[in-house]
Structures are given as C-alpha cells and as structure tokens.
Scaffold this active site. Structure first.
Site, mmCIF file in Angstrom:
data_model
loop_
_atom_site.group_PDB
_atom_site.id
_atom_site.type_symbol
_atom_site.label_atom_id
_atom_site.label_comp_id
_atom_site.label_asym_id
_atom_site.label_seq_id
_atom_site.Cartn_x
_atom_site.Cartn_y
_atom_site.Cartn_z
ATOM 1 N N LYS A 10 -50.528 93.436 14.554
ATOM 2 C CA LYS A 10 -51.386 93.616 15.739
ATOM 3 C C LYS A 10 -51.985 92.268 16.127
ATOM 4 O O LYS A 10 -52.109 91.357 15.310
ATOM 5 C CB LYS A 10 -52.504 94.630 15.462
ATOM 6 C CG LYS A 10 -53.548 94.232 14.399
ATOM 7 C CD LYS A 10 -54.690 93.373 14.894
ATOM 8 C CE LYS A 10 -55.533 92.844 13.751
ATOM 9 N NZ LYS A 10 -56.429 91.742 14.111
ATOM 10 N N GLY A 102 -51.457 93.624 5.763
ATOM 11 C CA GLY A 102 -51.663 94.603 4.692
ATOM 12 C C GLY A 102 -51.988 95.986 5.231
ATOM 13 O O GLY A 102 -51.508 97.002 4.713
ATOM 14 N N ASP A 136 -58.743 98.372 9.693
ATOM 15 C CA ASP A 136 -57.645 98.255 10.659
ATOM 16 C C ASP A 136 -56.552 99.297 10.454
ATOM 17 O O ASP A 136 -55.649 99.423 11.286
ATOM 18 C CB ASP A 136 -56.980 96.866 10.568
ATOM 19 C CG ASP A 136 -57.826 95.762 11.195
ATOM 20 O OD1 ASP A 136 -58.713 96.094 12.018
ATOM 21 O OD2 ASP A 136 -57.602 94.592 10.862
#
Length: 290
Positions: A10, A102, A136
C-alpha cells in the site's frame, strides 16, 4: 493441498497524525491505496497442527514474530482448526519501507487460510481479526482504497483513484516507526487536507490528487534520515506529477499518468538506488459482499 494468495503493498496518498491517544497510540487519518507490487503467500496444508514459516529473503523472521504466523495462529485458535499450514513467503515488497509488507502478508494469510481451512468467515470478520495483529492489517485484508482513522483500523471505503503509474524508491535503510513517532512535534505538524484529496479521488481529478498529497510524518523522518529528504527532492527534480513519502518511510513514490515519463524516472533512479519499482495502482480490492 496448496494455494497462493497475492499480498499487495500500500501507499499513503495522505497521512495525518491528529494527536496522542490515551492508549499510547497516535490517532491518525489517512488515505491508503494498493499498488501492484506484491508478495506471494504460498499456503500448504499440513496434517498436524504445526504452523511453519519460510521466507525467501533472510532478513524477515520465519518464526512467531512474523505477522503471517500470527494470523494463522489466531485463525487456528479461534476456529479450533485441527490442521496446520506451511507458509512460504515470496518477498517482493521491501522490508521496513512504509509499504505495509508485513501487514499485507498477514492479510493474505487470513484470506488464503479462510479458503484452505474452509472457515467460511466473511471479509469483514477477517478484517476485524486483522486489527488484533496490526493497525494496517484490516486495510490490507480489503485492499482497494480507503480512508483509515483511529489507529488505522477504522476504514471508510472510497472509489479508487484514476489509473496511473507509480514509481517506488526505497533507500538502503529501514525506518523505525516507533523512533519516528517519538520525534513527532505534534504542535507543529504540517497537516494534509485529506478531505480535498478524497474529493479529488471521487471527481477523478488526477492533478488535484497529486497537488493534495501530504504526509505529516515526513519532517520527523527527514530529521532522523536526511537522505530520505534528499531522495524526495531528487525524485521531484525528475518532474513527476506528484511525489510523497509513504507511511513512516523511508520509501518515496512518484505518481505519473504518462508511461514514458514514468519509465524515464524509473531508469534515472535505477543507477542511484538499488530498490526501484515501476508499477500500476491496483484499483479495486476485495469487496464486502465476498
């Protein structure tokens, strides 16, 4: 039985830090969107309950610290699954780069294991579980484009920006998000106008999106890593439509609608920094109704 799940990176089109929360986290508001730079998560069913992780790059933990491991363990415990899984991570997203590498691996593990283990969880349930692992992860479960608030886990899905090229440049160091938050001067932050960028996205106004790009963490990162500031200035000098640091850095990206200009910037940076990528915005993500 084996399946492969794509785990896209992202970027932040805006990142604003509103203030410090009572729980010690920072309150944020940001626009995030997925790009077509992706890890690939290979999931192989095991007959025992073991969860094993193998990564094709040496600097990523292949143990309980890995967020993909944590995602698998959470689902296994929550659904009392009697099978295990071997998780092989094909790493393409740079590590500690502000690109949610991650988190997106964990998100892809959630989506993939939902199928491999026949859990029948909804995408919204998977996103809720993701919030237990990292801020996230919920966004990465859905992908697409969203405004993220709270710690980053409260999402409002919005249309994707118009198609464009993204040149990502990762300088040869990782950035510690914790250190950068520690350096933030909350009284003197440059706050981006997230509302204006969201309006520009809805209107599919590419120049206005580029004009509105903003990241309140840039100055703190630049203070700790002056080479990131130099890199951003270098990318700007090549004449991109819009340039910003993603997340807490150190990756800087450029947005361009013209492919040959994107290629020129990509080639110009390639001799200067090892990790340079030229990809497209991904557009839509995994919808709620799936």
């Amino acid at each position: 039985m084996q399946l492969v799940e794509k785990a896209p990176a992202k970027i932040n089109l805006t990142l604003d830090v509103i203030g410090k929360r009572p729980d010690g986290y920072h309150e944020v508001e940001m626009v995030m969107t997925t790009v077509d730079l992706a890890d690939r998560i290979h999931l192989t069913l095991r007959n025992d309950r073991a969860i094993t992780v193998e990564v094709d790059k040496g600097f990523v933990p292949g143990n309980e610290q890995n967020l993909a491991y944590q995602a698998a363990k959470l689902l296994q415990d929550r659904y009392a699954v009697n099978s295990g899984v071997h998780i092989y991570i094909e790493k393409n997203i740079p590590v500690s780069a502000g690109l949610a590498g991650g988190s997106t691996d964990a998100a892809a593990t959630f989506r993939g294991l939902n199928r491999l283990w026949n859990l029948d969880a909804s995408i919204d349930e998977l996103a809720e579980y993701g919030a237990e692992i990292g801020s996230d992860v919920p966004f990465c479960v859905y992908g697409g484009t969203a405004i993220a608030r709270g710690r980053g886990e409260k999402l409002e899905h919005i249309p994707s920006p118009p198609p464009c090229w993204v040149v990502l440049v990762k300088p040869p160091m990782g950035a510690s998000t914790k250190d950068i938050y520690g350096k933030l001067d909350l009284k003197n932050l440059k706050h981006p106008d997230t509302g204006a960028v969201v309006d520009a996205i809805r209107e599919r106004n590419f120049p206005a999106i580029c004009a509105g790009l903003g990241n309140a963490m840039e100055d703190a990162t630049f203070g700790l890593y002056p080479e990131v500031k130099s890199l951003k200035e270098r990318v700007k000098s090549f004449g991109a439509d819009g340039v910003l640091m993603s997340g807490s850095g150190p990756t800087v990206y450029a947005l361009l609608q013209n492919e040959s200009r994107a290629e020129r910037i990509y080639n110009g940076l390639k001799g200067f920094v090892e990790q340079v990528f030229m990809v497209r915005l991904l557009g839509s993500g995994h919808r709620h109704d799936r």
